[in-house]
Scaffold this motif. Structure first.
Motif, mmCIF file in Angstrom:
data_model
loop_
_atom_site.group_PDB
_atom_site.id
_atom_site.type_symbol
_atom_site.label_atom_id
_atom_site.label_comp_id
_atom_site.label_asym_id
_atom_site.label_seq_id
_atom_site.Cartn_x
_atom_site.Cartn_y
_atom_site.Cartn_z
ATOM 1 N N PHE A 10 0.835 -1.202 0.000
ATOM 2 C CA PHE A 10 0.000 0.000 0.000
ATOM 3 C C PHE A 10 0.872 1.256 0.000
ATOM 4 O O PHE A 10 0.635 2.216 -0.748
ATOM 5 C CB PHE A 10 -0.902 -0.040 1.240
ATOM 6 C CG PHE A 10 -1.764 1.169 1.427
ATOM 7 C CD1 PHE A 10 -2.511 1.700 0.380
ATOM 8 C CD2 PHE A 10 -1.866 1.778 2.684
ATOM 9 C CE1 PHE A 10 -3.329 2.804 0.572
ATOM 10 C CE2 PHE A 10 -2.675 2.885 2.876
ATOM 11 C CZ PHE A 10 -3.403 3.408 1.820
ATOM 12 N N THR A 62 -8.521 -2.139 0.053
ATOM 13 C CA THR A 62 -8.428 -3.187 -0.969
ATOM 14 C C THR A 62 -9.523 -3.049 -2.015
ATOM 15 O O THR A 62 -9.280 -3.261 -3.204
ATOM 16 C CB THR A 62 -8.558 -4.571 -0.302
ATOM 17 O OG1 THR A 62 -7.613 -4.619 0.760
ATOM 18 C CG2 THR A 62 -8.285 -5.678 -1.280
ATOM 19 N N TYR A 63 -10.741 -2.690 -1.541
ATOM 20 C CA TYR A 63 -11.874 -2.619 -2.452
ATOM 21 C C TYR A 63 -11.677 -1.632 -3.603
ATOM 22 O O TYR A 63 -12.277 -1.790 -4.642
ATOM 23 C CB TYR A 63 -13.160 -2.283 -1.678
ATOM 24 C CG TYR A 63 -13.652 -3.445 -0.866
ATOM 25 C CD1 TYR A 63 -13.787 -4.704 -1.443
ATOM 26 C CD2 TYR A 63 -13.950 -3.317 0.476
ATOM 27 C CE1 TYR A 63 -14.211 -5.786 -0.696
ATOM 28 C CE2 TYR A 63 -14.377 -4.389 1.231
ATOM 29 C CZ TYR A 63 -14.499 -5.629 0.636
ATOM 30 O OH TYR A 63 -14.911 -6.701 1.376
ATOM 31 N N TRP A 64 -10.853 -0.594 -3.395
ATOM 32 C CA TRP A 64 -10.581 0.259 -4.562
ATOM 33 C C TRP A 64 -9.178 0.070 -5.107
ATOM 34 O O TRP A 64 -8.918 0.248 -6.287
ATOM 35 C CB TRP A 64 -10.856 1.737 -4.262
ATOM 36 C CG TRP A 64 -10.128 2.301 -3.067
ATOM 37 C CD1 TRP A 64 -10.642 2.478 -1.817
ATOM 38 C CD2 TRP A 64 -8.778 2.762 -3.007
ATOM 39 N NE1 TRP A 64 -9.700 3.012 -0.975
ATOM 40 C CE2 TRP A 64 -8.550 3.197 -1.678
ATOM 41 C CE3 TRP A 64 -7.737 2.854 -3.935
ATOM 42 C CZ2 TRP A 64 -7.321 3.709 -1.260
ATOM 43 C CZ3 TRP A 64 -6.523 3.368 -3.520
ATOM 44 C CH2 TRP A 64 -6.318 3.782 -2.191
ATOM 45 N N LEU A 65 -8.242 -0.326 -4.226
ATOM 46 C CA LEU A 65 -6.850 -0.418 -4.681
ATOM 47 C C LEU A 65 -6.654 -1.577 -5.662
ATOM 48 O O LEU A 65 -6.004 -1.414 -6.706
ATOM 49 C CB LEU A 65 -5.909 -0.575 -3.479
ATOM 50 C CG LEU A 65 -4.422 -0.633 -3.795
ATOM 51 C CD1 LEU A 65 -3.956 0.642 -4.481
ATOM 52 C CD2 LEU A 65 -3.591 -0.851 -2.541
ATOM 53 N N VAL A 66 -7.239 -2.725 -5.351
ATOM 54 C CA VAL A 66 -7.030 -3.889 -6.218
ATOM 55 C C VAL A 66 -7.622 -3.658 -7.619
ATOM 56 O O VAL A 66 -6.916 -3.828 -8.611
ATOM 57 C CB VAL A 66 -7.559 -5.170 -5.560
ATOM 58 C CG1 VAL A 66 -7.587 -6.311 -6.550
ATOM 59 C CG2 VAL A 66 -6.691 -5.534 -4.366
ATOM 60 N N PRO A 67 -8.891 -3.226 -7.721
ATOM 61 C CA PRO A 67 -9.378 -2.968 -9.080
ATOM 62 C C PRO A 67 -8.590 -1.858 -9.771
ATOM 63 O O PRO A 67 -8.379 -1.919 -10.989
ATOM 64 C CB PRO A 67 -10.847 -2.561 -8.879
ATOM 65 C CG PRO A 67 -11.009 -2.317 -7.441
ATOM 66 C CD PRO A 67 -9.970 -3.094 -6.735
ATOM 67 N N HIS A 68 -8.128 -0.879 -9.017
ATOM 68 C CA HIS A 68 -7.326 0.176 -9.637
ATOM 69 C C HIS A 68 -6.066 -0.421 -10.261
ATOM 70 O O HIS A 68 -5.690 -0.092 -11.382
ATOM 71 C CB HIS A 68 -6.941 1.237 -8.602
ATOM 72 C CG HIS A 68 -6.002 2.293 -9.135
ATOM 73 N ND1 HIS A 68 -6.452 3.403 -9.803
ATOM 74 C CD2 HIS A 68 -4.646 2.370 -9.150
ATOM 75 C CE1 HIS A 68 -5.409 4.130 -10.184
ATOM 76 N NE2 HIS A 68 -4.300 3.522 -9.798
#
Lengths: 167, 77, 457
Positions: C60, C374-380
């Motif tokens: 992160f 995680t909910y926005w970082l992974v798809p980003h």
């Protein structure tokens, strides 16, 4: 850097209560003498019997004065040695009358153990090379379990004893 | 959670997810330079550590008992 | 991204281990194949406490630094080195733990000896993390050279503070592992100074928990405002809070050693006072967060006293999960004050109260915030989208996690107050009424854990 008015109030309130809190703890510690167990006395962990208190015949409960007791204990994996009774059997329960002052002295010849008498303020780490001491007044009667609360190996959870306070 | 993670990694529809980094207010007052004086803050940190630890560690070393040999059997080795 | 794979693999493994543990503890099941309870406990602690958190945080932080001050190709290459070294160390330590050669729990107190490879593995993880630290420092240094006279981006500033804390603190455990443990476990030195090794461990151990907390603070200060459509309340106060956290994170380790012999009570007290200073940045943070919520709401035109509160984006998992984390930190922080108190500590030291405490602070506050990230970082990172369906699933996951953790943690707190010990296999001890009261709480923990680990696995 400006603080918002509400933030000032909030922080003054917070820091104020912190100061009060620390003052209470400091008062209890230095005026009343209520410190956590911090005994500073070393011992050879590979030869604990050399110390007077931990000779086999001195283990367990002894009355040192009227209403004052000393309990010497060797904590080893996975057992608390509370001495032997007149018949030479292992003692598994320490019995003291209510209101007596009891000094617990514990050491270990092997690994780190815990020594907590659940339901009292007696809670100490027992480390090889050091003697842990705590004196307390047993004010309530009943049965109290001595538990080892620091992991000491596969039999850790089987390491316990009992203190019984009677009228 | 692991299921969602796998979905997000391999199966969720293509697209652009925003990277949400907040901005300051336009009229925010400037941040004092002092806060970015790294040498100062690291020095204070180390000072505090030395204050809190030097004497007790020295005492631990001075009053150290005979050391402990390793124990293998209590953990079932 | 690679850091994220490790994070979630470890979540799966670690979560399963936690579930197994409570089964065994409540006395209803026995482990198959002669696997020891304490092996599983070590796996749960090491995997979730050290591996999952550290990999997530470093990953992160790399992404934050990359977004705010940039990452050169050379630095990216070095970052991979850091990743592979940490992974190698993790695998070495895990294999030793799984084969029962290192059932020493994640605190590895001497003189219980684990296999030397376990200690080498730990050393590699730390060294790998140092590479990451210096990459982060270099990133900020290059940015500052290119942007002379400007203040560095807030998030980069926060990452740097966290990494300064990490590097100073991990020196302690590095000395302990390299100088004390490795020669001793190999037999080059005959004996080890137990108290010294413990002191060095806790010199590192407390900053370690702040190392888990600060990334959550980063998200609360600088990411949540964006998600709810607001602005950062005060850049300088956020920085000041991080500075204070740095100052009062390290000289405080004795509050984990309050009941130990061989340390003078006055020094314990001094460190207790230093520990409590952390209350100040924490209160500042709490104020900032809720002030941001309110300011944002007011700007959108909600005028009633609490109207702004109802209109927060409750249906957005990127907000909901961290928000629950923040709320959990209120009882979590209060419990922490009790733990660190000079005298009250004796009541709860090494009881399962402590376990309840860090499941509130680490597993709720930090980890739920990490899930929210995680909910926005992974798809980003993967170039995909958080669809409404996955968002809904995320909300269900967050709520289930919350309910489970709450029941479990509450039961742990109560059982701890009654004297039930932490890190212990099922035991009736000598029997008796006192121990009976513990067992019912143990059952509650088991059912809660079964419930809450469902969404995690």
């Amino acid at each position: 850097m400006n603080l918002h008015k509400y933030e000032k109030i909030w922080l003054i309130f917070g820091i104020g209560s912190l100061a009060v809190f620390l003052a209470v703890i400091g008062f209890a510690a230095f005026w009343k003498g209520t410190h956590p167990q911090s005994h500073i006395e070393t011992i050879d962990p590979q030869n604990v019997e050399a110390h007077e208190a931990f000779k086999p015949e001195n283990l367990g409960l002894r009355e040192v004065a009227d209403g004052k007791y000393t309990v010497n204990i060797i904590a080893s994996a996975f057992n608390y040695d509370l001495g032997k009774d007149e018949n030479g059997n292992r003692v598994d329960t320490i019995r003291v009358p209510r209101g007596s002052t009891v000094l617990f002295q514990v050491t270990t010849p092997d690994v780190v153990h815990g020594f907590q008498i659940a339901g009292t303020n007696v809670n100490m780490m027992v480390e090889p090379g050091h003697i842990s001491r705590y004196e307390t007044v047993m004010k309530n009667n009943g049965e109290f379990t001595i538990v080892c609360n620091e992991y000491c190996g596969i039999g850790h959870h089987l390491m316990f004893g009992k203190v019984e306070v009677y009228d | 959670m692991v299921y969602i993670f796998i979905q997000l990694t391999f199966f969720a529809p293509r697209g652009v997810e925003e990277y949400p980094i907040a901005e300051e207010e336009e009229d925010a007052e400037p941040t004092p330079k002092l806060l970015e004086n790294w040498v100062l803050w690291i020095a204070i940190t180390i000072g505090l550590i030395l204050f809190a630890y030097t004497i007790p560690v020295f005492e631990i070393l001075q009053h150290s008992p005979p050391g402990s040999p390793p124990f293998d059997w209590p953990i079932g080795k | 991204m690679a850091f994220m794979y490790v994070t979630f693999t470890s979540l799966l493994v670690g979560g399963l281990m936690g579930l197994l543990q409570t089964f065994v503890r409540s006395g209803k099941y026995t482990l198959p194949f002669g696997i020891d309870y304490y092996t599983i406990l070590t796996v749960h602690g090491v995997i979730l406490g050290l591996v999952m958190t550290t990999f997530f945080i470093i990953g992160f932080q790399f992404s934050l630094m990359g977004k705010t001050v940039g990452l050169t190709d050379k630095q990216r290459k070095a970052a991979w080195w850091s990743f592979w070294i940490m992974l190698a160390g993790t695998i070495m330590a895990s294999v030793m733990v799984l084969t029962g050669q290192a059932s020493v729990l994640y605190t590895f107190y001497a003189p219980l000896r684990a296999h030397p490879v376990f200690y080498f593995g730990l050393a590699l993880v730390i060294i790998g993390s140092w590479i990451a630290v210096f990459i982060n420092f270099r990133q900020l240094y290059l940015w500052r050279k290119a942007n002379k006279g400007q203040k560095s981006p807030l998030l980069a500033y926060m990452v740097t503070i966290n990494m300064i804390m990490w590097v100073i603190a991990s020196l302690g455990v590095a000395v302990s592992v390299l100088v004390l443990f490795i020669p001793w476990s190999l037999g080059y030195t005959a004996t080890i100074n137990v108290l010294l090794s413990r002191t060095l461990f806790w010199y590192f151990g407390h900053p370690l928990v702040y190392f888990w907390l600060l990334p959550a603070y980063m998200a609360w200060y600088a990411i949540i405002p964006k998600i709810i459509g607001g602005k950062i309340l005060s850049d300088s106060l956020a920085r000041l809070a991080f500075i204070l956290l740095l100052l009062f994170s390290i000289p405080v380790g004795f509050h984990h050693q309050l009941t130990e012999p061989g340390i003078d009570a006055t020094w314990k007290f001094i460190q207790v006072v230093l520990t409590f200073m952390v209350v100040i940045p924490t209160l500042m943070t709490a104020f900032s967060i809720f002030a941001t919520f309110e300011a944002t709401g007011r700007k959108k035109g909600y005028t009633t006293l609490f109207g702004w509160f109802r209109k927060l984006p409750w249906k957005d998992v990127r907000f909901l999960a961290p928000f629950i984390g923040m709320v959990a930190f209120i009882p979590g922080g209060a419990g922490g004050i009790i733990n660190a108190s000079h005298q009250m500590n004796a009541l709860i030291h090494n009881t399962i109260w402590v376990t309840g405490h860090f499941h509130l602070t680490a597993a709720m506050t930090s980890v739920l915030t990490f899930f929210g990230i995680t909910y926005w970082l992974v798809p980003h990172l993967t170039g995909r989208r958080l669809t409404p369906r996955l968002n809904k699933l995320g909300i269900i996951q967050s709520l289930t996690w919350t309910v489970g953790m709450l029941i479990m943690s509450t039961a742990m707190h109560i059982q701890g107050l009654l004297g039930g010990p932490r890190r212990s296999n099922f035991s009736e001890y000598a029997g008796g009424a006192q121990v009976d009261t513990w067992i019912s709480y143990q059952m509650a923990q088991e059912s809660a854990d079964r419930f809450s680990s469902l969404p995690s696995s």
